[in-house]
Design an enzyme around this catalytic site. Sequence first.
Site, PDB file in Angstrom:
ATOM      1  N   SER A 150       0.861  -1.192   0.000  1.00 60.00           N
ATOM      2  CA  SER A 150       0.000   0.000   0.000  1.00 60.00           C
ATOM      3  C   SER A 150       0.889   1.232   0.000  1.00 60.00           C
ATOM      4  CB  SER A 150      -0.876   0.018   1.261  1.00 60.00           C
ATOM      5  OG  SER A 150      -1.486   1.279   1.406  1.00 60.00           O
ATOM      6  N   ILE A 151       0.471   2.273  -0.711  1.00 59.58           N
ATOM      7  CA  ILE A 151       1.279   3.500  -0.650  1.00 59.58           C
ATOM      8  C   ILE A 151       1.043   4.249   0.662  1.00 59.58           C
ATOM      9  CG2 ILE A 151       1.368   3.833  -3.164  1.00 59.58           C
ATOM     10  CD1 ILE A 151      -0.699   6.199  -2.661  1.00 59.58           C
ATOM     11  N   ASP A 152      -0.048   3.906   1.368  1.00 58.37           N
ATOM     12  CA  ASP A 152      -0.477   4.734   2.504  1.00 58.37           C
ATOM     13  C   ASP A 152       0.362   4.560   3.774  1.00 58.37           C
ATOM     14  OD1 ASP A 152      -2.526   5.525   0.823  1.00 58.37           O
ATOM     15  OD2 ASP A 152      -3.948   4.060   1.613  1.00 58.37           O
ATOM     16  N   ARG A 196      -5.360   8.063   2.339  1.00 57.41           N
ATOM     17  CA  ARG A 196      -6.631   7.668   2.967  1.00 57.41           C
ATOM     18  C   ARG A 196      -6.723   8.277   4.361  1.00 57.41           C
ATOM     19  NH1 ARG A 196      -9.814   3.481   0.505  1.00 57.41           N
ATOM     20  NH2 ARG A 196      -8.020   2.711  -0.642  1.00 57.41           N
ATOM     21  N   GLN A 286       0.884   9.596  -7.739  1.00 56.74           N
ATOM     22  CA  GLN A 286       1.565   9.113  -6.525  1.00 56.74           C
ATOM     23  C   GLN A 286       1.648   7.589  -6.469  1.00 56.74           C
ATOM     24  OE1 GLN A 286      -0.032  11.710  -2.986  1.00 56.74           O
ATOM     25  NE2 GLN A 286      -1.483  11.800  -4.675  1.00 56.74           N
ATOM     26  N   ARG A 287       0.810   6.923  -7.245  1.00 55.27           N
ATOM     27  CA  ARG A 287       0.857   5.452  -7.257  1.00 55.27           C
ATOM     28  C   ARG A 287       1.625   4.936  -8.475  1.00 55.27           C
ATOM     29  NH1 ARG A 287      -4.933   3.980  -5.470  1.00 55.27           N
ATOM     30  NH2 ARG A 287      -5.069   2.691  -7.336  1.00 55.27           N
TER      31      ARG A 287
HETATM   32  O1  F6P Z   1      -4.971   3.096  -0.598  1.00 58.03           O
HETATM   33  C1  F6P Z   1      -4.268   3.678  -1.664  1.00 58.03           C
HETATM   34  C2  F6P Z   1      -4.998   4.876  -2.210  1.00 58.03           C
HETATM   35  O2  F6P Z   1      -4.216   5.418  -3.247  1.00 58.03           O
HETATM   36  C3  F6P Z   1      -5.347   5.949  -1.181  1.00 58.03           C
HETATM   37  O3  F6P Z   1      -4.244   6.753  -0.851  1.00 58.03           O
HETATM   38  C4  F6P Z   1      -6.454   6.675  -1.880  1.00 58.03           C
HETATM   39  O4  F6P Z   1      -7.326   7.262  -0.967  1.00 58.03           O
HETATM   40  C5  F6P Z   1      -7.160   5.564  -2.633  1.00 58.03           C
HETATM   41  O5  F6P Z   1      -6.248   4.485  -2.747  1.00 58.03           O
HETATM   42  C6  F6P Z   1      -7.654   5.931  -3.990  1.00 58.03           C
HETATM   43  O6  F6P Z   1      -8.396   4.865  -4.472  1.00 58.03           O
HETATM   44  P1  F6P Z   1      -8.793   4.682  -6.004  1.00 58.03           P
HETATM   45  O7  F6P Z   1      -7.557   4.330  -6.764  1.00 58.03           O
HETATM   46  O8  F6P Z   1      -9.784   3.574  -5.996  1.00 58.03           O
HETATM   47  O9  F6P Z   1      -9.349   5.998  -6.457  1.00 58.03           O
END
Ligand code: F6P
Length: 366
Positions: A150-152, A196, A286-287
Amino acid sequence: KKRIAVMTSGGDSQGMSGAVRAVVRQTIASGCDAFAVYEGYEGLVQGGDMIKQMKWEDVRGWLSEGGTLIGTARCMAFKERPGRLQAAKNMIDKGIDALVVCGGDGSLTGADRFRGEWPSLVEELVKNGTFKEDQVKPFKHLNIVGLVGSIDNDLAGTDATIGCYSSLQRICQAVDYIDATAFSHQRAFVIEVMGRHCGWLALMAGVSTGADFVFLPENPPSEHWETEMCDVVQRHRKLGKRKTIVIVAEGAHDRQLNAISPNQVKDLLAGKLGLDTRVTTLGHVQRGGTAVAYDRMLATLQGVEAVKAVLDSTPETPSPVICIVENKIVRKSLMEAVKLTQSVAEAIERKDFKSAMKLRGAEFDE
Ligand code: F6P
């Protein structure tokens, strides 16, 4: 010969593919058969080609890759018993009784529940005639091992989750880019970052970029936040700073705590201090991108440890999750880590920030 499957689930993160590579290769190196479940729990429910045997060379070059090359999905079917029954059938069909899951706390909870339910699922598959009693004899127990991807960086019990440092790096790069234009125009930027309900990315980005002010879900602004922030920004400007960077964690306003939105901050900087201000939401950038060295190392060491944990496990051992604590790769009880994480989220929800920080193991002044 043990047959071990690996899957990624929930939001992707950099390093997940590296974790899959490590699990596949350590499995093969241990004399076992390796499988990858494509598209998370969706693939487990669909079975067939979605559960693929992996060879050593199938994961070549995966170490540095961003995201997850075996896909991930949010699966509604797996939340219901018929979906899990189908998943159990598909696993037995392929002779698999060990699953390494790389994902966030939700995905890991789902995996542990699946393990708890496994004996009754197998029983049902015999009762409804899918398998004969002697066919399921080797499948009385399901092995689950968790890897936290997880990036969080929001799982209590581990110092870092696979992906969090790559994401932090992406944020730093983006803020550096913004710095250049902010400096040129003497502007202020309010930058929203992900995480998150967890403020780790925002806090560490603030430290790593020398931001002027940071808003976190775990430390919501006092009633005097407007004056506090403006005083800090003004002081920095008086010292000759040509730019202002304020970082807002998405959880600082999504969670309806003392709800501070980036636009509110922008209006204040513009209205009270007369700064030309812009808002930037960094979003899924960021991901993205390749995994930084730390995440490659973490994914590899933890993937190897996950396979060792599978091979060590007995029906009595609780499902482990592989963590890193003070630079050591350790096994912890998966459900305890998940429960602790949920307690932190609940404490934040009821605005009991001291308990939240204590549960996370943070030291702070009373
Ligand atoms: O849990 C990783 C995350 O990138 C959180 O930081 C963010 O709130 C959420 O996922 C975003 O989710 P999605 O990719 O479903 O919009």
